[in-house]
Design an enzyme around this catalytic site. Structure first.
Site, PDB file in Angstrom:
ATOM      1  N   ALA A   1       0.864  -1.170   0.000  1.00  0.00           N
ATOM      2  CA  ALA A   1       0.000   0.000   0.000  1.00  0.00           C
ATOM      3  C   ALA A   1       0.907   1.227   0.000  1.00  0.00           C
ATOM      4  CB  ALA A   1      -0.894  -0.023   1.225  1.00  0.00           C
TER       5      ALA A   1
ATOM      6  N   GLY B   1       0.813  -5.106   1.093  1.00  0.00           N
ATOM      7  CA  GLY B   1      -0.372  -5.220   0.239  1.00  0.00           C
ATOM      8  C   GLY B   1      -0.073  -5.918  -1.084  1.00  0.00           C
TER       9      GLY B   1
ATOM     10  N   GLU C   1      -0.217  -9.543  -0.331  1.00  0.00           N
ATOM     11  CA  GLU C   1      -1.639  -9.854  -0.114  1.00  0.00           C
ATOM     12  C   GLU C   1      -2.412  -9.869  -1.435  1.00  0.00           C
ATOM     13  OE1 GLU C   1      -1.706  -6.650   2.759  1.00  0.00           O
ATOM     14  OE2 GLU C   1      -2.521  -8.006   4.261  1.00  0.00           O
TER      15      GLU C   1
ATOM     16  N   GLU D   1       4.700  -5.219   7.379  1.00  0.00           N
ATOM     17  CA  GLU D   1       3.879  -4.210   8.076  1.00  0.00           C
ATOM     18  C   GLU D   1       4.345  -3.896   9.492  1.00  0.00           C
ATOM     19  OE1 GLU D   1       2.720  -6.542   6.147  1.00  0.00           O
ATOM     20  OE2 GLU D   1       1.112  -5.771   4.885  1.00  0.00           O
TER      21      GLU D   1
HETATM   22  N1  DAK Z   1       4.562   3.218  -0.854  1.00  0.00           N
HETATM   23  C1  DAK Z   1       4.911   4.366  -1.475  1.00  0.00           C
HETATM   24  N2  DAK Z   1       6.047   4.507  -2.175  1.00  0.00           N
HETATM   25  C2  DAK Z   1       6.859   3.451  -2.263  1.00  0.00           C
HETATM   26  C3  DAK Z   1       6.553   2.220  -1.644  1.00  0.00           C
HETATM   27  C4  DAK Z   1       5.333   2.113  -0.924  1.00  0.00           C
HETATM   28  N3  DAK Z   1       4.934   0.988  -0.335  1.00  0.00           N
HETATM   29  N4  DAK Z   1       7.560   1.368  -1.904  1.00  0.00           N
HETATM   30  C5  DAK Z   1       8.463   2.044  -2.658  1.00  0.00           C
HETATM   31  N5  DAK Z   1       8.027   3.299  -2.883  1.00  0.00           N
HETATM   32  C6  DAK Z   1       8.697   4.354  -3.631  1.00  0.00           C
HETATM   33  C7  DAK Z   1       9.863   4.935  -2.851  1.00  0.00           C
HETATM   34  O1  DAK Z   1       9.404   5.908  -1.950  1.00  0.00           O
HETATM   35  C8  DAK Z   1      10.688   5.527  -3.981  1.00  0.00           C
HETATM   36  O2  DAK Z   1      10.094   6.747  -4.382  1.00  0.00           O
HETATM   37  P1  DAK Z   1      11.011   8.079  -4.668  1.00  0.00           P
HETATM   38  O3  DAK Z   1      11.760   8.318  -3.391  1.00  0.00           O
HETATM   39  O4  DAK Z   1      11.897   7.657  -5.810  1.00  0.00           O
HETATM   40  O5  DAK Z   1      10.013   9.134  -4.994  1.00  0.00           O
HETATM   41  C9  DAK Z   1      10.515   4.546  -5.110  1.00  0.00           C
HETATM   42  O6  DAK Z   1       9.313   3.816  -4.792  1.00  0.00           O
HETATM   43  C10 DAK Z   1      11.637   3.539  -5.220  1.00  0.00           C
HETATM   44  O7  DAK Z   1      11.813   2.952  -3.964  1.00  0.00           O
HETATM   45  P2  DAK Z   1      13.214   2.956  -3.186  1.00  0.00           P
HETATM   46  O8  DAK Z   1      14.033   4.152  -3.551  1.00  0.00           O
HETATM   47  O9  DAK Z   1      12.927   2.738  -1.745  1.00  0.00           O
HETATM   48  O10 DAK Z   1      13.899   1.676  -3.828  1.00  0.00           O
HETATM   49  P3  DAK Z   1      14.923   0.671  -3.143  1.00  0.00           P
HETATM   50  O11 DAK Z   1      15.413  -0.226  -4.217  1.00  0.00           O
HETATM   51  O12 DAK Z   1      15.939   1.402  -2.313  1.00  0.00           O
HETATM   52  O13 DAK Z   1      14.027  -0.191  -2.123  1.00  0.00           O
HETATM   53  C11 DAK Z   1      12.094  -1.434  -1.385  1.00  0.00           C
HETATM   54  C12 DAK Z   1      12.987  -0.997  -2.587  1.00  0.00           C
HETATM   55  C13 DAK Z   1      10.865  -2.178  -1.966  1.00  0.00           C
HETATM   56  C14 DAK Z   1      12.896  -2.394  -0.498  1.00  0.00           C
HETATM   57  C15 DAK Z   1      11.687  -0.195  -0.578  1.00  0.00           C
HETATM   58  O14 DAK Z   1      11.128   0.769  -1.465  1.00  0.00           O
HETATM   59  C16 DAK Z   1      10.678  -0.468   0.484  1.00  0.00           C
HETATM   60  O15 DAK Z   1      10.999  -1.004   1.536  1.00  0.00           O
HETATM   61  N6  DAK Z   1       9.426  -0.103   0.226  1.00  0.00           N
HETATM   62  C17 DAK Z   1       8.346  -0.264   1.189  1.00  0.00           C
HETATM   63  C18 DAK Z   1       7.917  -1.700   1.263  1.00  0.00           C
HETATM   64  C19 DAK Z   1       6.863  -1.904   2.317  1.00  0.00           C
HETATM   65  O16 DAK Z   1       7.107  -1.673   3.514  1.00  0.00           O
HETATM   66  N7  DAK Z   1       5.703  -2.314   1.876  1.00  0.00           N
HETATM   67  C20 DAK Z   1       4.578  -2.514   2.783  1.00  0.00           C
HETATM   68  C21 DAK Z   1       3.804  -1.250   2.831  1.00  0.00           C
HETATM   69  S1  DAK Z   1       2.564  -1.367   4.088  1.00  0.00           S
HETATM   70  C22 DAK Z   1      -4.787  -1.923   5.260  1.00  0.00           C
HETATM   71  C23 DAK Z   1      -4.622  -2.805   4.261  1.00  0.00           C
HETATM   72  C24 DAK Z   1      -3.381  -2.991   3.738  1.00  0.00           C
HETATM   73  C25 DAK Z   1      -2.303  -2.289   4.198  1.00  0.00           C
HETATM   74  C26 DAK Z   1      -2.504  -1.389   5.161  1.00  0.00           C
HETATM   75  C27 DAK Z   1      -3.755  -1.193   5.730  1.00  0.00           C
HETATM   76  N8  DAK Z   1      -6.100  -1.758   5.827  1.00  0.00           N
HETATM   77  C28 DAK Z   1      -7.154  -2.631   5.316  1.00  0.00           C
HETATM   78  C29 DAK Z   1      -6.259  -0.961   6.948  1.00  0.00           C
HETATM   79  C30 DAK Z   1      -1.052  -2.520   3.579  1.00  0.00           C
HETATM   80  C31 DAK Z   1       0.061  -1.999   4.073  1.00  0.00           C
HETATM   81  C32 DAK Z   1       1.290  -2.108   3.327  1.00  0.00           C
HETATM   82  O17 DAK Z   1       1.373  -2.637   2.250  1.00  0.00           O
END
Ligand code: DAK
Length: 259
Positions: A65, A110, A113, A133
């Protein structure tokens, strides 16, 4: 037609690409709304026999997400976002046709998921998949606590969710999180071949089998068996059952018509 979603048809296969590569295809509200619309389009077309879901660019399926969007939400906005996501993911899970996630890189939170809401998962060897998460202070919210445990078992799901670890494609294959692993350049070919193989079978039978499996996983064995008997019986009201069995007796290939 859409900003972040591409929908293409190849023969009887729909290919849906989540296309926000600059944000590693993270799911923001707009993308979820567009995904919802695209799924409606697929559902309207009864010539489509399978759906492949993949991510745009060569780095990610979906990196979760959208954290940037979620970060500043208040409680009501968070609730709206959750309800939207749950509605879209439920729609994907309940599609009457089989769905295949072609995972081409990061599938986190997400994104994992979303892949779990599909029937079958094929991963490129570059895949990194997991539920990070808890590293952000939240729990999985798009049914990760439920579908992951149903897919890989309680202990493995708990380890993945409690650690927030990102595992590679081979490990995902070993624990049964993905069905197979292929080289990145072969991913879409493999997904299409699988979709075409499914598409060559009797569509109503495939669909009813999917529904029986999905329903059965949530109920006790006897209830599931009763449902299986229902859908088995239903097959005998289809022309495709007559065609399938007649073709077998006549030693020829069946020609199914989705009737
Ligand atoms: N959201 C927004 N932007 C993201 C992103 C994300 N999840 N993942 C990556 N990006 C963006 C980065 O901010 C970056 O943008 P700029 O800075 O260039 O503008 C660009 O994508 C490239 O990412 P990185 O520069 O970070 O690239 P790296 O190779 O260094 O790292 C990475 C890749 C995938 C390891 C890293 O980007 C990362 O850790 N990303 C986050 C992964 C993550 O934590 N995903 C889980 C998100 S939480 C709900 C239902 C569902 C959810 C929540 C609530 N309800 C029903 C209440 C779901 C929650 C989630 O999914």
């Amino acid at each position: 037609m859409w900003e972040n979603i591409i929908l293409e048809m190849e023969e009887s296969i729909a290919i849906l690409t989540i296309n926000r590569p600059k944000a590693l295809n993270a799911l923001n509200t707009n993308t979820l709304l567009e995904l919802d619309e695209a799924l409606n389009e697929v559902m309207k077309d009864n010539t489509i026999r399978a759906l492949i879901l993949t991510g745009g660019g060569d780095r990610a399926f979906v990196a979760g997400a959208d954290i940037t969007e979620m970060k500043d939400k208040n409680a009501m906005e968070g609730r709206e976002f959750a309800l939207l996501g749950q509605r879209v993911f439920a729609k994907l899970q309940d599609m009457l046709i089989p769905t295949i996630a072609a995972i081409n890189g990061y599938a986190l939170g997400g994104g994992c998921e979303l892949a779990l809401a599909c029937d079958i998962r094929i991963a490129s060897s570059k895949t990194k998949i997991g539920q990070p998460e808890v590293t952000l202070g939240i729990t999985p919210g798009f049914a990760g606590t439920q579908r992951l445990a149903r897919t890989v078992g309680l202990a493995v799901a708990k380890e993945l969710i409690f650690t927030g670890a990102q595992i590679n494609a081979d490990e995902a294959l070993r624990i049964g999180l993905v069905n197979r692993v292929v080289e990145p350049e072969k991913l879409m070919e493999e997904a299409k071949n699988l979709a075409m193989k499914i598409a060559s079978n009797a569509p109503i039978a495939v669909s009813l089998a999917k529904q029986a499996i999905n329903k059965g996983i949530d109920v006790d064995l006897n209830t599931g068996m009763a449902y299986e008997a229902e859908v088995f019986g239903l097959c005998f009201s289809t022309k495709d059952q007559k065609e399938g069995m007649t073709a077998f007796v006549e030693k020829r290939k069946a020609e199914f018509k989705n009737e």
